[in-house]
Write an enzyme that holds these catalytic residues in place. Sequence first.
Site, PDB file in Angstrom:
ATOM      1  CE  LYS A 156     -30.880   4.599 -20.115  1.00 39.63           C
ATOM      2  NZ  LYS A 156     -30.224   4.501 -18.827  1.00 39.63           N
TER       3      LYS A 156
HETATM    4  N1  PMP Z   1     -32.721   3.215 -13.390  1.00 40.46           N
HETATM    5  C1  PMP Z   1     -31.713   3.861 -13.991  1.00 40.46           C
HETATM    6  C2  PMP Z   1     -31.226   5.139 -13.394  1.00 40.46           C
HETATM    7  C3  PMP Z   1     -31.123   3.341 -15.143  1.00 40.46           C
HETATM    8  O1  PMP Z   1     -30.115   3.979 -15.743  1.00 40.46           O
HETATM    9  C4  PMP Z   1     -31.591   2.113 -15.667  1.00 40.46           C
HETATM   10  C5  PMP Z   1     -30.948   1.516 -16.886  1.00 40.46           C
HETATM   11  N2  PMP Z   1     -31.524   1.967 -18.075  1.00 40.46           N
HETATM   12  C6  PMP Z   1     -32.658   1.474 -15.002  1.00 40.46           C
HETATM   13  C7  PMP Z   1     -33.203   2.062 -13.862  1.00 40.46           C
HETATM   14  C8  PMP Z   1     -33.247   0.217 -15.532  1.00 40.46           C
HETATM   15  O2  PMP Z   1     -34.014   0.458 -16.685  1.00 40.46           O
HETATM   16  P1  PMP Z   1     -34.145  -0.604 -17.840  1.00 40.46           P
HETATM   17  O3  PMP Z   1     -34.619  -1.856 -17.201  1.00 40.46           O
HETATM   18  O4  PMP Z   1     -35.151  -0.031 -18.763  1.00 40.46           O
HETATM   19  O5  PMP Z   1     -32.810  -0.763 -18.446  1.00 40.46           O
END
Ligand code: PMP
Length: 305
Positions: A156
């Site tokens: 991320k």
């Molecule tokens: N995809 C992206 C590109 C994101 O930024 C997020 C948010 N963190 C998600 C999916 C969803 O991930 P999570 O459920 O861990 O927040």
Amino acid sequence: MPSPHAFFKGEFVPLENAKISVMTHGFLYGTACFEGIRAYWSEEKRQLLAFRMREHYDRLRNSCKILQISLPYSSEELCNITVEMLRRSGFQQDVYIRPIAYKSSEAIGVTLLGLKDDLVIFAVPFGLYLDISKGLKLKVSSWRHLEDNAIPMRAKINGSYVNAALAKSEAIQCGCDEAIFLTQDGHVSEGSGENIFIVKSGKLITPPVTDDILEGITRASVIEIAKKEFGIETVERRIDRTELYTADECFLCGTAAQVSPVAEIDNRTIGDGKIGPITKKIQDLFFEVVKGKIDRYAGWCTPVY
Ligand code: PMP
């Protein structure tokens, strides 16, 4: 009244004192990785509950590995630091926690090597990110998604979100609520900050982790809840763009987005254009879980006070 604090360079400080230089490498080049974690305030329990914090920190440590950022804390230590930061902040409302591990040297030059690393964690009061009460309008983006050999979505990475901002802004300017990315070879990947699920013939279908998605913690929670609570299977496989148009139901999920139903994609109505029955069941249960109302999921909710 809350008094927001940050954990910054190894200390707890008032949020307004957590400042970085304009020459910080992470600011100059986007060389940083982050998490977004929600903590839900339960009025009933008079308690703030952080959702799946350990899994977020496990993912942050993986992001750091990919970006060659050294993070000298275990996931457990990061959880404890976050609890302490939230306590000092005194929040009694829903908040969004943002940890960022970043290249902190004040230096010009594109590299990951020979630079200092630092960590900051802060939280802000946070409500809805997307409207979850009605179906969203989505647009398949004209911007292609980043891929694993360019900027890996598995990590991320702050710099990746330029791709997300381009797609999301295009969607808004076209009168939609959110964008859907396709992979470089044209398969459905994910939203700008959410994973995507469709429902077909009573089953959930979602793109595999090898289709340039962030391996979402909400995605994993949805898959687990759907199976355990409703006996609904999830198939992880490639999805064609036109399968979106013919889905019975569709929803996005993520920490910020929670479980957000979809009503329309590229001007095609999904199902009857209302929140689908399977989506609704999962959404309702999700909110009970995150608010600490279901004891068997208590391990997903870390109490702050
Ligand atoms: N995809 C992206 C590109 C994101 O930024 C997020 C948010 N963190 C998600 C999916 C969803 O991930 P999570 O459920 O861990 O927040």
